[in-house]
Design a protein around this motif. Structure first.
Motif, PDB file in Angstrom:
ATOM      1  N   GLU A  58       7.873  44.368  80.473  1.00  0.00           N
ATOM      2  CA  GLU A  58       9.157  44.622  81.142  1.00  0.00           C
ATOM      3  C   GLU A  58      10.118  45.393  80.249  1.00  0.00           C
ATOM      4  OE1 GLU A  58      12.807  42.070  83.158  1.00  0.00           O
ATOM      5  OE2 GLU A  58      10.854  41.116  82.811  1.00  0.00           O
ATOM      6  N   ASP A  59      10.155  45.037  78.950  1.00  0.00           N
ATOM      7  CA  ASP A  59      11.097  45.724  78.072  1.00  0.00           C
ATOM      8  C   ASP A  59      10.752  47.199  77.914  1.00  0.00           C
ATOM      9  OD1 ASP A  59       8.763  45.007  76.751  1.00  0.00           O
ATOM     10  OD2 ASP A  59       9.740  45.104  74.791  1.00  0.00           O
ATOM     11  N   LEU A  69      11.819  49.082  81.164  1.00  0.00           N
ATOM     12  CA  LEU A  69      13.283  49.182  81.209  1.00  0.00           C
ATOM     13  C   LEU A  69      13.807  50.219  80.239  1.00  0.00           C
ATOM     14  CD1 LEU A  69      14.509  45.482  81.625  1.00  0.00           C
ATOM     15  CD2 LEU A  69      14.683  47.359  83.249  1.00  0.00           C
ATOM     16  N   THR A 111      13.289  53.474  81.995  1.00  0.00           N
ATOM     17  CA  THR A 111      14.259  53.599  83.088  1.00  0.00           C
ATOM     18  C   THR A 111      15.641  53.920  82.546  1.00  0.00           C
ATOM     19  OG1 THR A 111      12.983  51.986  84.343  1.00  0.00           O
ATOM     20  CG2 THR A 111      15.204  52.464  85.117  1.00  0.00           C
ATOM     21  N   CYS A 135       7.114  49.397  89.010  1.00  0.00           N
ATOM     22  CA  CYS A 135       7.830  48.120  88.839  1.00  0.00           C
ATOM     23  C   CYS A 135       9.022  48.090  89.793  1.00  0.00           C
ATOM     24  CB  CYS A 135       8.304  47.943  87.409  1.00  0.00           C
ATOM     25  SG  CYS A 135       6.989  47.966  86.178  1.00  0.00           S
ATOM     26  N   GLU A 184      10.652  45.729  91.460  1.00  0.00           N
ATOM     27  CA  GLU A 184      11.666  44.690  91.264  1.00  0.00           C
ATOM     28  C   GLU A 184      12.595  45.051  90.125  1.00  0.00           C
ATOM     29  OE1 GLU A 184      13.624  41.246  92.174  1.00  0.00           O
ATOM     30  OE2 GLU A 184      11.798  41.887  93.181  1.00  0.00           O
ATOM     31  N   GLU A 185      12.014  45.422  88.972  1.00  0.00           N
ATOM     32  CA  GLU A 185      12.833  45.720  87.799  1.00  0.00           C
ATOM     33  C   GLU A 185      13.695  46.965  88.017  1.00  0.00           C
ATOM     34  OE1 GLU A 185       9.704  45.105  87.872  1.00  0.00           O
ATOM     35  OE2 GLU A 185       9.305  43.362  86.580  1.00  0.00           O
ATOM     36  N   THR A 186      13.125  47.979  88.656  1.00  0.00           N
ATOM     37  CA  THR A 186      13.882  49.224  88.868  1.00  0.00           C
ATOM     38  C   THR A 186      15.070  49.005  89.787  1.00  0.00           C
ATOM     39  OG1 THR A 186      11.823  50.469  88.604  1.00  0.00           O
ATOM     40  CG2 THR A 186      13.685  51.628  89.578  1.00  0.00           C
ATOM     41  N   LEU A 245      16.636  46.175  90.439  1.00  0.00           N
ATOM     42  CA  LEU A 245      17.642  45.345  89.767  1.00  0.00           C
ATOM     43  C   LEU A 245      18.435  46.167  88.758  1.00  0.00           C
ATOM     44  CD1 LEU A 245      15.647  42.027  89.174  1.00  0.00           C
ATOM     45  CD2 LEU A 245      17.561  42.416  90.752  1.00  0.00           C
ATOM     46  N   PHE A 246      17.750  47.045  88.050  1.00  0.00           N
ATOM     47  CA  PHE A 246      18.453  47.891  87.082  1.00  0.00           C
ATOM     48  C   PHE A 246      19.490  48.788  87.799  1.00  0.00           C
ATOM     49  CE2 PHE A 246      18.876  52.041  85.067  1.00  0.00           C
ATOM     50  CZ  PHE A 246      19.364  51.691  83.817  1.00  0.00           C
TER      51      PHE A 246
END
Length: 1151
Positions: free
Chosen positions: A295-296, A299, A302, A335, A337-339, A341-342
């Motif tokens: 995940e890190d 991110l 991104t 990803c 979900e992560e994108t 949320l970012f």
């Protein structure tokens, strides 16, 4: 041979031993291209003869020939020669190296393995040499022979690995990176080809191992590059290697470790676009392997890309933005979900650019229609909704663009937020800011762009999309009525029309919407059919709105007819397309806004007649009345509202309701505003079409209220109210309204109510008003209107004689007040128009009144304004308006004369008129002469139509007056003079009952427009001969007296014209006028005595010569008369000359 054996051993190592059939490469191979060509060129190269670069080019051309295949011995010598230039450290130019490289590429067509082995050897060599063009050639080989290159991949990777340790920066590094990137793209394609992969498992593993070694070598040696170009090259090569290594799970951990370096390098390079493309290569590979990325790490990617996209210090091109957006989209697919949320986290930041970029990316995600994104859109919509109150313009625009993307792909996600309402709300907000007028030029431009975006979003909606109709209908109805959404009616109309074609308008009713939503979005009364129709009518009738907006309102009426009234469907389906055709300009009869209003009001009245529902019609009148009361005077729609309300009240049958509404708006209207005053008149006029008596009774009631106690004892407050400017303006408007009512009344209505009510009310209101200019104009206009209306009833109607006399007295008094010494005013001109209509009414005027009226009108219009005043008028801003009114009045005066001609009994009218005209036709004021000629032409035309011979008695004097004006300085006067002469000739012919040959007098008129004086005089002579040929000789003296008057008063070309006419006449008829000869000589004698300009004496002398030849005795007798003190010196000389000549001739006869 040793070299060849070494190469064969190398081929055996790499697994690409030449086939047995190729053993003949050792011998000579026949070729259609002679071998001596390659050999000869090679010999030139070896002997250092000529231009080597040119030799290489020729050699390349020969090698590319269809079936050329040089022998292996020649090939070996050629490889050795070319390699020297290709790898020379110095002394060889780049152009020669390029030519040498091209020779190798051409040679590889027939000897690929030999060329590749040669290049691989150079690549691994450790001695000092230039490897730039070795790498360049490898690139060219891959571009030209990719399938053959695949077998040498692991060997090439090994060679590149050895090269990395030898180079730290510069061109070689960049070329090497390009080779890595290009070759690995081919490798990637083949690795992903499944069963068709050209390598066995062991060789595939060797490729991965060599690539990993190369990757580690690049990491060790090239990570710390300083130059920008080097950084970009290394970034591209690293991304390509990482994309291939992702295919092997054992290397992924190392890839994740180097990913942060890749991101860091990406942030440092200046060319964002190239860096993003490199990242995209890696991300596309990552998406294919479907591996779980930490995940890190994702991110960090991104964040880096998003920062580049949202950095407002950089001016990204459209291509750069597209590449950056594509990069984020790849990350979102990997990803989601992560994108998401970012990006949501960026919406709440204070950085404007970050918020705008995040909204744009979320819109792109909504537009992508990815299943993973579709699931997350509701929570995204909720997050974006929180930004609705953000005042920043860029953020507001970004929200609208997000809504546009959302509506184009994902309507069901809008359930949590009324996005359609936000579009309208934003449009209203921008409208309010622009109307406030406190914006800078840049801010105003931005707000206008936002409005255009709102219109574009709604106009581009696809109503056929799933869920779109449910989203829009009937919600759109709420935005039809409020005025702040007027500019959105065009896209609203388009959407409603599209839904009507699909049959979606009957799906849901207004009651199905959330009542809280209704109350928040639509303030005021419920959306009734009358409210909807009134709103659409106002827009359709407002000329300021523009034809496109008017058409949108009409289309909404047609598509929403069932929501307005069920009875109008068929009628509107037939009539509205005709109205739309008018707006598009296809109907030639549609010319201006007044004509459009007339058609629209006619359509409204036909609709009301179709409905036949008194309660529904009353409700519509109440809604129009409410709108009229709340509409400001400055609005463009208020004037149409007056007319529309009047039309609806005209269809109402309840008298009390009609009177109540009329009195309400008569009291509310501020007649000091010209538009309001005209609106009052229009309201009453349109209402009177079917309710004439009701409207007139209401007017009488209101007029008496305005004038009640005006001259009696009343309180000071009441007197102030009656004397106020508003009350004066209201009385003036009512005076005009009575005249307008008369024009719309039927014959029976007019005969019953004109004299007692209409005229009575007009005189009452005028007597209670101050006698200022506007009130006088109102009175005059009203008299003109009702006189015209009464005259249209027919000849049997007879107007009250005492009332007519009173009106004549009022109008004549106005003429007298404005005659002599007053400034230029439209009042006397309009009085003449009123007198024209009033004079047509029976009983006819008496001779005295007729003469007085005609004299006053003539003095007011023809004699005045003076020449000096005309010059001032022409320089004023109202020049065109006044001159047009003056022309209209002149025509009216001519028509008055025609009316008086028909009714006069004394037969002296023409004589009096000619006497009045004579002074003006010889005036020094050229404008006065022109106006007199215009009146004269109309008078003679009227006489010609009446077939009366009065004018024949004045033929001579009129010709004498008109003759000099054929050379007047003003072209219009010259034309009018000829027109009058033509009329005189026709009158003369009818009176004599004979045919007069006038020739083509119209063609002669064109000659008078010539700028040349000689041409004008030549044309004048032809016209003079034509007229004199039909001249009644008994009127010779009258003609000569008129000519004498011109000699006395005129100057310039008019005197020359008079002389020409006189000489022409005497030449043609000198012998036939012996009974008038003495009198003519006397006229000429007196004329000479009073002449002040000796320039024109030749005409008089020539006339005396003609008379003496024709009538010598009479002339000599006149010369024997005693001289008088008034005789001029010219006359004395003429007399002495002719007496001397007479005595000489007499003596000769006696001797």
């Amino acid at each position: 041979m040793e070299r060849l054996r070494a190469l064969r051993g190398l081929f055996a190592c790499v697994g690409c031993m030449p086939r047995p059939t190729r053993r003949r490469e050792r011998g000579r191979v026949e070729s259609p291209v002679p071998t001596c060509a390659v050999t000869l060129l090679l010999q030139h190269l070896q002997d250092q003869e000529g231009d080597r670069a040119q030799a290489y080019c020729e050699l390349e051309h020969v090698l590319w020939e269809g079936d050329s295949r040089p022998p292996c011995g020649v090939v070996n010598r050629l490889l050795a020669e070319v390699s020297q230039d290709l790898t020379a450290a110095q002394g060889v130019t780049d152009s020669m190296r390029t030519a040498a490289s091209n020779v190798l590429v051409a040679l590889a067509r027939t000897h690929f393995s030999l060329v590749m082995a040669e290049l691989q050897g150079h690549l691994k060599a450790t001695r000092e040499m230039s490897k730039d063009f070795v790498l360049v050639t490898l690139n060219k080989l891959f571009s030209t022979y990719a399938p053959q290159c695949i077998s040498f991949v692991w060997l090439t990777l090994a060679g590149l690995c050895s090269l990395v340790g030898q180079v730290r920066s510069g061109r070689t590094l960049r070329i090497a990176c390009a080779v890595v990137k290009q070759w690995l793209e081919g490798v990637k394609v083949h690795l992903c080809s499944g069963k068709r992969c050209p390598w066995p498992a062991t060789e595939k593993g060797q490729i991965y191992e060599n690539l990993y070694q190369l990757f580690c070598s690049v990491v060790r040696n090239w990570q710390d590059c300083k130059e920008e170009k080097d950084k970009q090259a290394v970034l591209g090569a690293m991304a390509s290697m990482m994309a291939v290594l992702l295919q092997e799970e054992q290397h992924r951990e190392h890839i994740w470790e180097q990913l942060l370096w890749l991101v860091h390098q990406y942030q440092e390079v200046q060319d964002t676009c190239r860096g993003t493309k490199s990242l995209n290569i890696f991300l596309e590979a990552l998406e294919e392997v479907q591996s779980v990325i930490p995940e890190d790490k994702i991110l960090s990617v991104t964040s880096a890309v998003f920062y580049q996209l949202s950095d407002d210090t950089k001016q990204h091109s459209e291509a750069d933005r597209a590449e950056l957006t594509h990069c984020i989209m790849l990350q979102a697919r990997i990803c989601p979900e992560e994108t998401v949320l970012f990006l949501q986290s960026q919406l709440g930041g204070q950085r404007k650019a970050g918020c705008v970029a995040a909204l744009g990316l979320l819109g792109a995600l909504a537009r992508s229609d990815e299943p993973a994104m579709t699931e997350k859109m509701p929570q995204v919509v909720e997050a974006v909704q929180c930004l609705c109150t953000d005042p920043r313009t860029q953020v507001r625009r970004a929200i609208l663009l997000f809504i546009k993307d959302l509506l184009s792909a994902n309507t069901w996600s809008c359930s949590a937020w009324d996005v359609v309402g936000h579009i309208f709300s934003e449009f209203s907000h921008t409208t309010g800011r622009r109307e406030a007028g406190d914006l800078s030029a840049q801010e105003a431009k931005e707000e206008r762009a936002l409005q255009e975006l709102c219109v574009d979003i709604l106009g581009s909606l696809d109503v056929s999309a799933r869920g779109m109709s449910k989203l829009l209908w009937p919600r759109l109805l709420l935005y039809v009525v409020p005025a702040e959404y007027t500019g959105m009616l065009i896209p609203v109309s388009r959407c409603v029309q599209a839904m009507a074609k699909r049959g979606d308008l009957t799906v849901r009713d207004m009651e199905e919407l959330d009542p809280h939503f209704l109350s928040s979005m639509f303030q005021g009364p419920l959306l009734t059919p009358q409210i909807l129709l009134a709103r659409l009518l106002v827009v359709a009738g407002n000329p300021v709105a523009g034809s496109e907006l008017q058409a949108a309102a009409l289309l909404l009426m047609q598509n929403l007819h069932s929501k307005i009234h069920t009875a109008v469907g068929a009628m509107w389906a037939a009539e509205i397309p005709l109205l739309l055709q008018c707006l598009k300009g296809k109907d030639e009869s549609f010319q201006d806004s007044a004509e459009w209003e007339h058609r629209l009001l006619k359509f409204l009245r036909a609709s009301l007649d179709t409905v036949e529902d008194e309660a529904w019609t009353k409700a519509l009148s109440c809604e129009l009345s409410r709108r009229l009361s709340s509409s400001p005077s400055s609005s463009g729609e208020k004037y149409f509202l007056y007319k529309a309300l009047g039309t609806v009240l005209g269809a109402c049958k309840e008298v009390l309701h009609v009177q109540q509404k009329l009195l309400q708006h008569l009291e509310e209207a501020n007649a000091e505003e010209p538009s309001e005053a005209q609106g009052m008149i229009s309201l009453l006029s349109h209402a009177a079409e079917s309710n004439f008596h009701t409207v007139l009774d209401t007017l009488t009631m209101f007029a008496s209220r305005l004038c009640k106690g005006r001259n009696g004892r009343i309180s000071k407050l009441k007197k102030m109210q009656l004397d106020s400017m508003r009350a004066q303006a209201t009385r003036r408007a009512l005076i005009l309204a009575h005249g307008s009512l008369a024009l719309r009344a039927s014959k029976e209505q007019l005969l019953a109510r004109l004299e007692g009510d209409i005229v009575g009310n007009i005189l009452l209101l005028y007597s209670c008003s101050c006698q200022d200019l506007q009130n006088k104009l109102a009175l005059v206009q009203s008299i003109t209107d009702f006189s015209s209306a009464f005259h249209a009833v027919g000849d049997f109607a007879c107007f009250n004689s005492s009332l007519k006399g009173k009106l004549m007295e009022i109008l004549m008094d106005l003429l007298k007040k404005y005659y002599l010494g007053t400034r230029v005013s439209p009042v006397p001109l309009k009085v003449v128009l009123a007198l024209e209509q009033l004079s047509k009414l029976k009983p006819s005027l008496g001779s005295k009144d007729m003469s007085e009226m005609l004299t006053l009108c003539y003095k007011t219009i023809v004699i005045h304004p003076s020449a000096r005043m005309m010059l001032k008028i022409k320089k004023s801003q109202q020049a065109a308006q006044y001159l047009q009114l003056l022309q209209t009045s002149l025509k009216a005066l001519g028509r008055i004369m025609a009316v008086l001609l028909e009714t006069e009994t004394t037969r002296g009218f023409f004589r009096n008129t000619v006497h009045i005209l004579q002074k003006s036709m010889t005036s020094d004021n050229m404008w006065e002469r022109e106006r007199a000629l215009q009146i004269c032409s109309q008078l003679l035309a009227a006489y010609e139509d009446l077939r009366r011979g009065d004018a024949c008695k004045h033929f001579g004097s009129l010709v004498g007056l008109l003759a000099p004006l054929t050379c007047d300085p003003m072209p219009t006067s010259r034309q009018l003079a000829v027109t009058c002469l033509s009329s005189l000739l026709r009158i003369q012919a009818k009176a004599a009952n004979r045919v007069i040959e006038t020739g083509d007098i119209k063609s002669l008129c064109e000659g008078l427009n010539d700028c040349s004086t000689i041409s004008q005089l030549r044309t004048l002579s032809k016209i003079a001969m034509m007229v004199c040929r039909n001249f009644p000789l008994e009127q010779t003296v009258d003609f000569m007296m008129a000519i004498e008057d011109t000699f006395r008063k005129a100057r310039g070309m008019r005197v020359r014209a008079a002389g020409k006419w006189m000489i022409t006449f005497l030449l043609m008829h000198g012998k036939d006028i012996h009974w008038d000869a003495a009198l003519i000589v006397y006229i000429l004698r007196s004329c000479m005595s009073s002449m002040k300009q000796n320039t024109f004496m030749p005409f008089l002398c020539q006339a005396m010569v003609i008379l003496t030849r024709c009538h010598a005795e009479i002339t000599i007798d006149n010369f024997f008369q005693m001289l008088e003190p008034t005789d001029s010196e010219t006359w004395r000389r003429i007399r002495e000359f002719y007496l001397r000549e007479w005595r000489r001739e007499k003596n000769e006869k006696e001797s």
